[in-house]
Design an enzyme around this catalytic site. Structure first.
Site, PDB file in Angstrom:
ATOM      1  N   ASP A 479       0.826  -1.206   0.000  1.00  0.00           N
ATOM      2  CA  ASP A 479       0.000   0.000   0.000  1.00  0.00           C
ATOM      3  C   ASP A 479       0.866   1.265   0.000  1.00  0.00           C
ATOM      4  O   ASP A 479       2.081   1.216   0.266  1.00  0.00           O
ATOM      5  CB  ASP A 479      -0.887  -0.027   1.261  1.00  0.00           C
ATOM      6  N   ASP A 549     -10.737   1.745  -3.358  1.00  0.00           N
ATOM      7  CA  ASP A 549     -11.325   1.468  -2.049  1.00  0.00           C
ATOM      8  C   ASP A 549     -12.842   1.471  -2.132  1.00  0.00           C
ATOM      9  O   ASP A 549     -13.522   1.118  -1.171  1.00  0.00           O
ATOM     10  CB  ASP A 549     -10.872   2.521  -1.025  1.00  0.00           C
TER      11      ASP A 549
HETATM   12  C1  GLA Z   1      -5.726   1.867   2.054  1.00  0.00           C
HETATM   13  C2  GLA Z   1      -6.101   0.680   1.191  1.00  0.00           C
HETATM   14  C3  GLA Z   1      -7.160  -0.142   1.882  1.00  0.00           C
HETATM   15  C4  GLA Z   1      -6.641  -0.603   3.222  1.00  0.00           C
HETATM   16  C5  GLA Z   1      -6.198   0.581   4.050  1.00  0.00           C
HETATM   17  C6  GLA Z   1      -5.479   0.140   5.298  1.00  0.00           C
HETATM   18  O1  GLA Z   1      -6.769   2.779   2.117  1.00  0.00           O
HETATM   19  O2  GLA Z   1      -6.527   1.104  -0.067  1.00  0.00           O
HETATM   20  O3  GLA Z   1      -7.522  -1.242   1.087  1.00  0.00           O
HETATM   21  O4  GLA Z   1      -5.580  -1.497   3.026  1.00  0.00           O
HETATM   22  O5  GLA Z   1      -5.321   1.436   3.336  1.00  0.00           O
HETATM   23  O6  GLA Z   1      -5.056   1.191   6.055  1.00  0.00           O
END
Ligand code: GLA
Length: 740
Positions: A479, A549
Site C-alpha cells: 500500500d 477502495d
Molecule cells: C488503504 C487501502 C485499503 C486498506 C487501508 C489500510 O486505504 O486502499 O484497502 O488497506 O489502506 O489502512
C-alpha cells in the site's frame, strides 16, 4: 525487416502489418516527423509531405531562405529556440545560463529485440524476433552531449515504444530541466483527448474533450501517479467510437510525477507529449553521466477505442507484467480490512479465515494493523514488527495456522511510510521527506520516507525480507497512502534536490525488484489508497493492483470500465464487500456485487459470518463459479459493450482466445417502469460458430449474437409475482460455449 533506413533521403520507416511510423533527418540535422498511423507502403522518400513555405514573422534557420523554420516543422524531439516557440520536449540549462541547444543527427543503430532499462520498469520481449529497436544518436557539439532516441516496434502489435537517454560527455556540467519520454507532432488537430480522471473512491472516470488551440494536460506532482489523473491519454477523432475510427493511446510506464499534454498551435498542429513532470525536476549531469527517461507506449487503432484497449491489454499482460504469477490464475482471497479495520486478534482472524475456507476461499489476507501498536492510523508505520497483543506468535504463528487450515496467507505492508509515533521516526527523523525547519503536512497522520536514500530502502527491504523469510507469506498487498507534499531530501545539497522525486520512485522500484526477486513466488498486489498508483510501472513488479477502495458494485462498474481503457482484467483487484456499502451506503444485491467483481482478481472484503446461511450458500456458489471461469477472465479478450458513463446500464464481455468460450456481464442500475425492449449485441465471437448460452438455454450463432443481439428486456412492471432480478442494481451473466 520492420525498420528501414533510406540512406539517400535520410528517412526512417518503422512498420508492421498495421502501422507505419516515418521520420527523417531534416536539412539542419534534426529529426522531423513525417507520418504516424495506419500502415502505408514504403517509398524512397516522403519528403513531399514536409511543407516548407514562407510565412511572415517566422524565425528562419538559413540566411537567404525564408521557408525553413522550425516553428512550422513537425519534429521528433523538439527544443525551445532555433525557431520553435512551442512547448519543448526537453530543456537543458548550461553553465553560461543559456538554454539553446542544437542536437543534430550523428548515427543510428537497428537492434533485434529491445534493451532493458536500467532501474526502470519496461516492456520486454521474450525472443529477439518479436520486435526491433531503432536508436537515433544526436549530438550537441557545444555542450558535447548526446541524445539517444529509442523506438521499438513490435512485429505483431500496433505499438511503438519510445524512450530518451541523455549522455553528457562535455567538461562543464549541464542541468536537465525537462526530459519528456515521447513527443509526437500530429499534422492536424481534429482530435478529442480522452483522459482517466478522478479522486479517491472514484478513480479513472472516462472524460473526453475536443482539442482546442492551447494546451490540454493531465499530470501528477504528488510523487505518485495519483487518483486524479492516470499516466495515459488518447487522441481520438470526433467520429471515433468504441469500434470504429482512429485512436492513438499514449501511456507512460512510470509511477511518479508525470505530465501528459497536447499543445495545439495556431496552424493546426497537435503536439502530444508525455514524460516526467518538469515541475520540481532538475537533473545535473556531469561529464560521463547519463539520464534515462521512463518509456512511453504509443498504440494506434484504426478500429476505435476498443481495439486500442485490447492492444494495451495484450502488451501489458504478456510483455510488461512478469514472473511466476503472470500466466497463473489468481487465488480467491478474503481480506479483513472492511470487516475489522485494525481491531482484530489472532483468534478473530482465524475464525474469519475458517468461515471463508469452508466457503471455498483460498487465501486469507491480513490487512493494516498487525505491527507496532497500531490500533488506529496515528502510529507504528515503519515499525514492521508484529504486535504481540494481537499476534502472540507473530506473523509466523498466524501464517502457519492458516496454512495448516489449507489456505494461503497474505499480508499488508506500507513500506514507504512512517508515523511520528514510531521507533523508526524517533531514530531517523531525517529519513522523512520534508524541510526540517518548516512545518510539514501529514497525510492520514503519516509521512513519506525518503526512498531516494539507499540506506532507507535497504533498511525497509531488510525488515520486510526478514518477515517473508520467517513466515509462509504467499501474497503481499503493498500500500501507499499519501502524496509527497514538501519535496526535500534532508542532508542533501541544493543541486541534488531536483532529483528527489525521480530518485524516490527509483528507490520504490529498487525495493520492488529486490523483494520480487528474493521471493519470486509471492503474489504482489500494489495499492495506494485504492487505485492511486494503478499505472504500468507498478504492473511490471506487481501483476495486480487494488482497483479502488470503493467496492460498491454500481461505482465499480464505472471504475472497472474506465480502468479497462489501458489495463487488463488480470490486473484489477475486485472484491465483494458488505451492503449497505461503506463508501456509498448503497444496498446492492450480493449477486450484482459478485457479478461485477468476477471481471478481475476476485475476493471478499467483509465478515462472512454476518451472512445468513442462505447467503453463505450463495457465496459458496459464487466462489465455485469464479474458479470455473477465472482462466477465461485472466486470459480472454475483453470487449466493452455498454458504457456506464452514458446511461443507466453497463455491459462487457470476455472471450477466450479460441473464441469457443465467453462470458458477458450485463448490469442495470435502476429499474425502469414498464421497461423499454432491449437487445444486447455482443462482440468478439466467431461469427461462424454456434453458441449455447447457459443461463437462457438459447442457441445462436456468433453472427446473430453480434448483429441481431440477444433480447435482455426487463420484466415489465405490473407483474405481481416476485421474479428474480427485479428492482434496482441488477446484473445478469451470459456464459457462451461453442457447440461442436
Ligand atoms: C488503504 C487501502 C485499503 C486498506 C487501508 C489500510 O486505504 O486502499 O484497502 O488497506 O489502506 O489502512
Amino acid at each position: 525487416m520492420p525498420i528501414i533506413f533510406h540512406k539517400n533521403t535520410k528517412e526512417f520507416h518503422l512498420y508492421n502489418d498495421e502501422i507505419s511510423y516515418i521520420f527523417c533527418i531534416l536539412r539542419n540535422g534534426q529529426p522531423g516527423q513525417i507520418y504516424y498511423g495506419r500502415k502505408i507502403k514504403d517509398r524512397e522518400s516522403f519528403q513531399h509531405l514536409i511543407e516548407y513555405s514562407l510565412r511572415d514573422m517566422a524565425p528562419c534557420t538559413y540566411e537567404g531562405d525564408r521557408t525553413f523554420s522550425m516553428e512550422y516543422l513537425k519534429q521528433e524531439y523538439p527544443s525551445y529556440g532555433h525557431g520553435d516557440m512551442r512547448e519543448p520536449a526537453y530543456e537543458i540549462l548550461q553553465e553560461d545560463g543559456s538554454r539553446i541547444t542544437e542536437f543534430t543527427f550523428e548515427d543510428y543503430v537497428i537492434l533485434k529485440g529491445k534493451r532493458k532499462l536500467e532501474g526502470l520498469p519496461a516492456v520486454y520481449t521474450e525472443s529477439d524476433e518479436e520486435a526491433e529497436t531503432l536508436e537515433i544518436y544526436l549530438r550537441d557539439r557545444v555542450m558535447n552531449t548526446k541524445i539517444i532516441l529509442s523506438y521499438t516496434i513490435f512485429e505483431n502489435l500496433p505499438v511503438i515504444i519510445r524512450n530518451t537517454r541523455f549522455a553528457h560527455e562535455g567538461e562543464s556540467s549541464i542541468v536537465l530541466e525537462r526530459a519528456m519520454s515521447l513527443n509526437l507532432d500530429l499534422p492536424d488537430d481534429r482530435y478529442e483527448m480522452v483522459e482517466l480522471t478522478g479522486a479517491w473512491a472514484r478513480e479513472r472516470y472516462v472524460k473526453t474533450a475536443p482539442l482546442h488551440e492551447g494546451i490540454q494536460a493531465i499530470y501528477s506532482m504528488r510523487g505518485h501517479s495519483s487518483h486524479q489523473f492516470n499516466p495515459f491519454f488518447a487522441l481520438k477523432r470526433p467520429e471515433t467510437t468504441e469500434d470504429a475510427g482512429e485512436a492513438i493511446g499514449i501511456s507512460l510506464v512510470y509511477s511518479g510525477n508525470f505530465l501528459g499534454q497536447t499543445a495545439v498551435d495556431t496552424f493546426g498542429v497537435a503536439r502530444a507529449m508525455i514524460g516526467i513532470h518538469p515541475e520540481g525536476f532538475s537533473w545535473t549531469l556531469k561529464k560521463g553521466e547519463t539520464f534515462q527517461t521512463p518509456e512511453a507506449v504509443l498504440v494506434y487503432s484504426g478500429e476505435g477505442l476498443g481495439k486500442m484497449s485490447r492492444t494495451f491489454h495484450r502488451l501489458y499482460r504478456k510483455r510488461l507484467a512478469r514472473g511466476y504469477w503472470r500466466d497463473r490464475v489468481r487465488p480467491v482471497v478474503i481480506n479483513n480490512w472492511e470487516a475489522t479495520f485494525m481491531n482484530f486478534t489472532e483468534e478473530k482472524i482465524l475464525k474469519f479465515a475458517e468461515t471463508a475456507r469452508q466457503l471455498g476461499v483460498e487465501m486469507m489476507v491480513l490487512d493494516d494493523g498487525w505491527f507496532g501498536h497500531r490500533d488506529d492510523d496515528t502510529s507504528s508505520l515503519g515499525d514492521w514488527y508484529p504486535d504481540p497483543k494481537k499476534l502472540p506468535q507473530g506473523i509466523r504463528g498466524l501464517a502457519e495456522k492458516i496454512e495448516n487450515m489449507g489456505m494461503k496467507f497474505g499480508l499488508w505492508i506500507e513500506p514507504e511510510m512512517v508515523n511520528k509515533d514510531s521507533r523508526l521516526y524517533e531514530e531517523h527523523p531525517d529519513w522523512v521527506i520534508r524541510v526540517p525547519y518548516r512545518e510539514a503536512c501529514h497525510g492520514r497522520n503519516q509521512f513519506v520516507l525518503d526512498f531516494s536514500k539507499e540506506e532507507v530502502v535497504d533498511y525497509i527491504g531488510d525488515r520486510i525480507s526478514r518477515i517473508l523469510q520467517d513466515a509462509p507469506v504467499s501474497y503481499i498487498k503493498w500500500d501507499m497512502n499519501r502524496s509527497i507534499s514538501e519535496a526535500f531530501s534532508q542532508g542533501r545539497k541544493a543541486e541534488e534536490q531536483g532529483k528527489l522525486f525521480h530518485r524516490h520512485i527509483l528507490g520504490v522500484y529498487r525495493l520492488y525488484e529486490r523483494l520480487t526477486s528474493e521471493f519470486p513466488e509471492v503474489l504482489f498486489e500494489s495499492c495506494a489508497s485504492g487505485g492511486a498508483r494503478f499505472d504500468p510501472g507498478m504492473l511490471y513488479y506487481a501483476p495486480q493492483c487494488w482497483t479502488s477502495d470503493n467496492t460498491d458494485a454500481v461505482e465499480r462498474l464505472r471504475i472497472q470500465y474506465g480502468t479497462s481503457f489501458v489495463y487488463p482484467l488480470s490486473s484489477m483487484g475486485c472484491h465483494v464487500s458488505e451492503a449497505p456499502n461503506q463508501q456509498t451506503f448503497r444496498n446492492t444485491p450480493l449477486s450484482t456485487r459478485a457479478e461485477t467483481a468476477y471481471f478481475g482478481c476476485f475476493g471478499y472484503e467483509m465478515d462472512l459470518d454476518t451472512l445468513t446461511e442462505e447467503e453463505k450458500e450463495e457465496v459458496k456458489e459464487q466462489i465455485q463459479y469464479y474458479k470455473r471461469i477465472r482462466k477465461l477472465i485472466m486470459e480472454g479478450t475483453f470487449y466493452r459493450l455498454i458504457s456506464p458513463f452514458e446511461g443507466d446500464e453497463a455491459a462487457w464481455i470476455v472471450v477466450s482466445e479460441d473464441k469457443r468460450h465467453a462470458l458477458a456481464g450485463y448490469y442495470r442500475m435502476r429499474q425502469p417502469a414498464n421497461a423499454p425492449l432491449k437487445r444486447l449485441t455482443l462482440k468478439g465471437l466467431d461469427e461462424n460458430l454456434c453458441y449455447k448460452i447457459k443461463e437462457t438455454g438459447l442457441e445462436a450463432c456468433g453472427d446473430e449474437l453480434m448483429r441481431a443481439g440477444m433480447a435482455v428486456s426487463d420484466y415489465a412492471s405490473g407483474i405481481r409475482e416476485k421474479k428474480e432480478r427485479q428492482g434496482d442494481y441488477q446484473s445478469r451473466l451470459f456464459e457462451l460455449t461453442a457447440q461442436s
